[in-house]
Scaffold this motif. Structure first.
Motif, PDB file in Angstrom:
ATOM      1  N   ILE A  75       0.900  -1.263   0.093  1.00 18.35           N
ATOM      2  CA  ILE A  75      -0.007   0.025  -0.053  1.00 18.35           C
ATOM      3  C   ILE A  75       0.870   1.355  -0.013  1.00 18.35           C
ATOM      4  O   ILE A  75       0.693   2.110  -0.601  1.00 18.35           O
ATOM      5  CB  ILE A  75      -0.951   0.098   1.086  1.00 18.35           C
ATOM      6  N   ASP A  76       1.955   1.205   0.802  1.00 20.70           N
ATOM      7  CA  ASP A  76       2.657   2.414   0.881  1.00 20.70           C
ATOM      8  C   ASP A  76       3.586   2.571  -0.540  1.00 20.70           C
ATOM      9  O   ASP A  76       3.614   3.874  -0.951  1.00 20.70           O
ATOM     10  CB  ASP A  76       3.838   2.323   1.849  1.00 20.70           C
ATOM     11  N   LEU A  77       4.049   1.472  -1.053  1.00 18.46           N
ATOM     12  CA  LEU A  77       4.737   1.770  -2.441  1.00 18.46           C
ATOM     13  C   LEU A  77       3.779   2.295  -3.472  1.00 18.46           C
ATOM     14  O   LEU A  77       4.247   2.836  -4.183  1.00 18.46           O
ATOM     15  CB  LEU A  77       5.381   0.510  -2.952  1.00 18.46           C
ATOM     16  N   CYS A  78       2.430   1.760  -3.425  1.00 14.55           N
ATOM     17  CA  CYS A  78       1.492   2.157  -4.487  1.00 14.55           C
ATOM     18  C   CYS A  78       1.077   3.818  -4.103  1.00 14.55           C
ATOM     19  O   CYS A  78       0.712   4.510  -5.336  1.00 14.55           O
ATOM     20  CB  CYS A  78       0.133   1.337  -4.331  1.00 14.55           C
ATOM     21  N   LYS A  79       1.247   4.033  -2.979  1.00 12.94           N
ATOM     22  CA  LYS A  79       1.005   5.498  -2.820  1.00 12.94           C
ATOM     23  C   LYS A  79       1.911   6.394  -3.041  1.00 12.94           C
ATOM     24  O   LYS A  79       1.762   7.608  -3.357  1.00 12.94           O
ATOM     25  CB  LYS A  79       0.744   5.751  -0.804  1.00 12.94           C
ATOM     26  N   ALA A  80       3.186   5.997  -3.265  1.00 13.71           N
ATOM     27  CA  ALA A  80       4.191   6.797  -3.637  1.00 13.71           C
ATOM     28  C   ALA A  80       4.031   7.389  -5.137  1.00 13.71           C
ATOM     29  O   ALA A  80       3.954   6.654  -5.931  1.00 13.71           O
ATOM     30  CB  ALA A  80       5.532   5.948  -3.446  1.00 13.71           C
ATOM     31  N   THR A  81       4.104   8.651  -5.079  1.00 16.63           N
ATOM     32  CA  THR A  81       4.029   9.253  -6.291  1.00 16.63           C
ATOM     33  C   THR A  81       5.313   9.404  -7.148  1.00 16.63           C
ATOM     34  O   THR A  81       5.127   9.679  -8.479  1.00 16.63           O
ATOM     35  CB  THR A  81       3.194  10.759  -6.238  1.00 16.63           C
ATOM     36  N   ASN A  82       6.428   9.363  -6.368  1.00 18.08           N
ATOM     37  CA  ASN A  82       7.711   9.644  -7.121  1.00 18.08           C
ATOM     38  C   ASN A  82       8.560   8.585  -6.451  1.00 18.08           C
ATOM     39  O   ASN A  82       8.399   8.269  -5.398  1.00 18.08           O
ATOM     40  CB  ASN A  82       8.008  11.022  -7.364  1.00 18.08           C
ATOM     41  N   SER A  83      10.158   8.659  -6.850  1.00 20.22           N
ATOM     42  CA  SER A  83      10.996   7.790  -6.377  1.00 20.22           C
ATOM     43  C   SER A  83      11.455   8.402  -4.884  1.00 20.22           C
ATOM     44  O   SER A  83      11.826   7.340  -4.046  1.00 20.22           O
ATOM     45  CB  SER A  83      12.197   7.728  -7.392  1.00 20.22           C
ATOM     46  N   THR A  84      11.370   9.742  -4.754  1.00 20.74           N
ATOM     47  CA  THR A  84      11.808  10.045  -3.326  1.00 20.74           C
ATOM     48  C   THR A  84      10.818   9.486  -2.379  1.00 20.74           C
ATOM     49  O   THR A  84      11.376   9.256  -1.180  1.00 20.74           O
ATOM     50  CB  THR A  84      11.712  11.706  -3.344  1.00 20.74           C
ATOM     51  N   ASP A  85       9.325   9.556  -2.810  1.00 23.28           N
ATOM     52  CA  ASP A  85       8.629   9.144  -1.699  1.00 23.28           C
ATOM     53  C   ASP A  85       8.677   7.528  -1.458  1.00 23.28           C
ATOM     54  O   ASP A  85       8.731   7.094  -0.250  1.00 23.28           O
ATOM     55  CB  ASP A  85       7.042   9.368  -1.976  1.00 23.28           C
TER      56      ASP A  85
END
Length: 719
Positions: free
Chosen positions: A42-52
């Motif tokens: 879920i966290d990785l899917c929420k990431a909008t860019n590589s920094t997140d």
């Protein structure tokens, strides 16, 4: 009739049937923890860019992962890895895969295929290096799987030709940790697209990178070879020449690792014969390695110098003349190859007896050492320990001192030769170096005897303000031999100065003089009259027994007298009295002496003659029999035990009055038995069936007995 039927119907339909009550099954609750893999997904899917995504991965790395969740987390990470385009995120995922593989109870064999697939498709050099590190972790976690090991080694060999130094380093580490000597490898050169070298073993592949252009790769190659050695594999002797060439590398990490490599080979093949370059001479490999490592003591890097000095201390198989050369900066003659008389005569014959005059000074006398002589050891290696002990870095000096200690313990002749150098280190400006030098000299003390000039340098350290230094020197003097009576006099004088300057060193100084006296009785004997201030004709004043310096002198003399029976004849009357006092008060420092004609003073330590010895012997026998009789008291009834104790105490008191030699022993035993009698009487009272506080209040006898027992036991302990 109708009424009767109606009644029967009512009876049939009003019957009550009881069904047994069954308890409803209890509902089971299952506490389920939130899935780590689902949360990460879920966290990785929420990431909008590589920094997140990188931030989420960093946060996830700080949390522990249960064993049952590891495989799911690994699958999520690999799935995101294939979709991720940013190198830093893939690098972090590769790092997390390695960390998760170390989880206790998790077998990483299920992710080997995925890790190898990611390695084959990866283009970033940094990520490649991290993936190889993860494969190394997986390989160490699966030591019983030869198939996995072989696949990982093949992947390491495949990527050894990578242009990035980090990838080559990780490949070499993998070969060092997982490679096998007897397993043939096929090294592929990907740059040319052809197979070069054919089937080879792991050592030859690693040794190819001893000459790599990057010093970090060269260091990793040496360490990988050392890793093979640590795993129990015997390194080939052909590596020795390559390791020796690396001793002159431009980078200190390479030189330091090469020193270790040369040492390992010298321990594996000490008796092998190696040629000396540009000559026909040959020497043992361990001697050649010793000379080359000695040369590294003069290296430009202090870390390499420390490494070389420590390594020299463990080379115990080296020849004595090579060992002694490390203490002389000039090349000794026995390490220089001399020409034979036949060779010199042949040269004289071929050159002609007379000068032709064509060359200027061609008949001039030649220097004794010409260019044809061959040195068996490099001139830079001469005086290696001298250079090490004079080094500007105290770490190098400490390493050189410790190495000297190890070599001197196994060679008494070398211990004598290095004694002057170790004594000079007592004047070092660093306290740690001085302390280590004292400890080293203590360890080799069984091989050495100090001269007066050396002892003078050693004793100068007694003025040091550090108590650790002074006590270490006291311990050194306990176990060191000196050569003359002047040395004993000098040591005593300096120790008394130390006692005057630092009164808290009293016990340490007394203990030191105890051992000095017992080790040198023949040297103390000529000094007794001077030390005790006695005169053959005149009485001298009695010294003060409260003076610590006088007690120190007595401790020295009495311990020497134990091994020198002629010494007590030089004692004065007050010396005998002082001996009796010190024998009681400082029994751990003053030994028992047999002094003729002094039985009334020294009791059991003295020897009497004639009938006196017989009476003392019979009295001792009576004392022993009395004590043996009392030892059976536990088998007697209470009244009989009390009577036996009373009679024995009376006998012991009478024995002490008749035999003064046994008065102390008899009085001690009588006091102990009196305590026992008081305890027996107190325990026989009938009031012990009530509470102890009430009993002690009402029973005056028990209270008085306890008080008296405490007093008597204090006498037994302290008198």
């Amino acid at each position: 009739m109708a009424a009767h039927l109606k009644k029967r119907v009512y009876e049939e339909f009003s019957k009550v049937v009881q069904i047994p009550h069954e308890e409803a099954p209890a509902k089971k609750l299952r506490l389920s923890k939130p899935s780590k893999s689902a949360a990460l997904h879920i966290d990785l899917c929420k990431a909008t860019n590589s920094t997140d995504a990188l931030q989420y991965l960093l946060q996830f790395a700080r949390k522990p992962v249960e064993v049952e969740s590891v495989e799911g987390v690994v699958r999520i990470l690999l799935e995101h890895y294939y979709k991720e385009t940013d190198n830093s995120v893939r690098l972090k995922i590769a790092s997390l895969l390695g960390l998760l593989s170390k989880t206790q109870g998790f077998s990483p064999d299920c992710i080997v295929d995925d890790a190898i697939n990611t390695l084959s498709n990866e283009k970033s050099h940094q990520v490649l290096a991290q993936l190889l590190d993860t494969l190394l972790v997986i390989g160490t976690q699966l030591p019983e799987s030869p198939a996995v090991r072989q696949r990982l080694i093949e992947m390491a060999c495949k990527h050894l030709s990578d242009t990035y130094f980090g990838v080559r380093i990780k490949c070499l580490q993998l070969l060092g940790c997982l490679g096998m000597v007897d397993s043939p490898l096929n090294k592929d050169n990907e740059g040319l697209g052809t197979s070069i070298g054919g089937v080879r073993d792991v050592q030859s592949i690693i040794s190819d990178y001893f000459g790599d252009q990057d010093p970090r790769v060269r260091t990793a190659a040496i360490k990988a070879m050392l890793q093979l050695h640590e795993r129990g594999m015997k390194i080939h002797q052909i590596i020795y020449d390559q390791a020796c060439r690396l001793l002159s590398d431009d980078y200190e990490q390479v030189r330091s690792a090469a020193v270790q490599m040369v040492w390992v080979l010298s321990q594996l093949y000490p008796e092998s014969i190696v040629p000396i370059p540009s000559s026909n001479e040959e020497i043992r490999l361990v001697d050649d390695a010793f000379g080359k490592i000695s040369h590294m003591v003069s290296d430009g890097s202090w870390m390499v110098r420390v490494q070389a000095a420590k390594t020299l201390g463990s080379m115990l198989q080296v020849s004595p003349h090579f060992l002694e050369q490390t203490l002389d900066k000039k090349l000794m003659s026995d390490l220089r190859r001399k020409r034979t008389a036949h060779e010199r005569a042949k040269e004289l014959f071929t050159s002609g007896e007379f000068s032709s005059g064509r060359k200027w000074a061609d008949d001039a006398p030649k220097e004794k050492l010409d260019t044809n002589t061959v040195n068996l050891i490099a001139s830079g290696a001469c005086g290696a320990f001298v250079h090490g002990l004079e080094d500007e870095m105290f770490e190098v000096r400490i390493a050189a001192v410790e190495a000297l200690c190890k070599l001197a313990r196994s060679s008494p002749s070398f211990a004598e030769k290095c004694l002057d150098f170790l004594v000079d280190m007592f004047n070092d400006e660093i306290e740690e170096v001085r302390l280590q030098s004292i400890h080293v000299l203590r360890e080799i003390s069984m091989h050495i005897t100090l001269r007066e000039d050396q002892l003078d340098t050693v004793l100068a350290v007694l003025e040091d303000s550090s108590r650790d230094i002074r006590e270490a020197l006291h311990e050194l003097l306990c176990y060191t031999n000196v050569s003359t009576k002047e040395c004993i006099q000098l040591a005593l004088l300096e120790l008394l100065k130390n006692l005057n300057k630092y009164p808290t060193d009293r016990n340490s100084v007394w203990k030191c003089l105890k051992f000095v006296g017992s080790r040198h009785p023949t040297l103390v004997l000529p000094l007794v009259s001077e030390l005790l201030s006695t005169h053959p004709y005149f009485d001298t004043p009695e010294p003060d027994m409260d003076d610590p310096a006088y007690i120190a002198v007595l401790v020295l003399v009495f311990n020497a007298a134990k091994s020198c029976p002629t010494m007590p004849a030089l004692f004065s009357d007050h010396t005998f009295r002082h001996y009796a006092y010190l024998r009681d008060s400082l029994s751990h420092l003053v030994p028992p002496l047999r002094l003729p004609g002094r039985k009334q003073v020294y009791g059991l330590d003295s020897v009497d003659s004639g009938s006196g010895s017989g009476s003392v012997g019979s009295a001792q026998l009576f004392l022993q029999q009395s004590l043996n009789r009392v030892s059976t008291i536990q088998n007697l009834e209470a009244p009989g035990a009390q009577d036996l104790l009373d009679f024995t105490i009376r006998d012991l008191q009478r024995l002490g009055e008749l035999q003064t030699e046994l008065a102390g022993a008899a009085d001690f035993c009588a006091t102990y038995l009196r305590c026992q009698l008081l305890l027996v009487k107190a325990l026989q009272e009938k009031q012990w069936n009530m509470a102890v506080p009430l009993c002690l209040k009402q029973n005056v006898t028990a209270t008085a007995a306890a008080q008296q027992i405490l007093e008597e036991t204090c006498k037994l302990e302290f008198l």
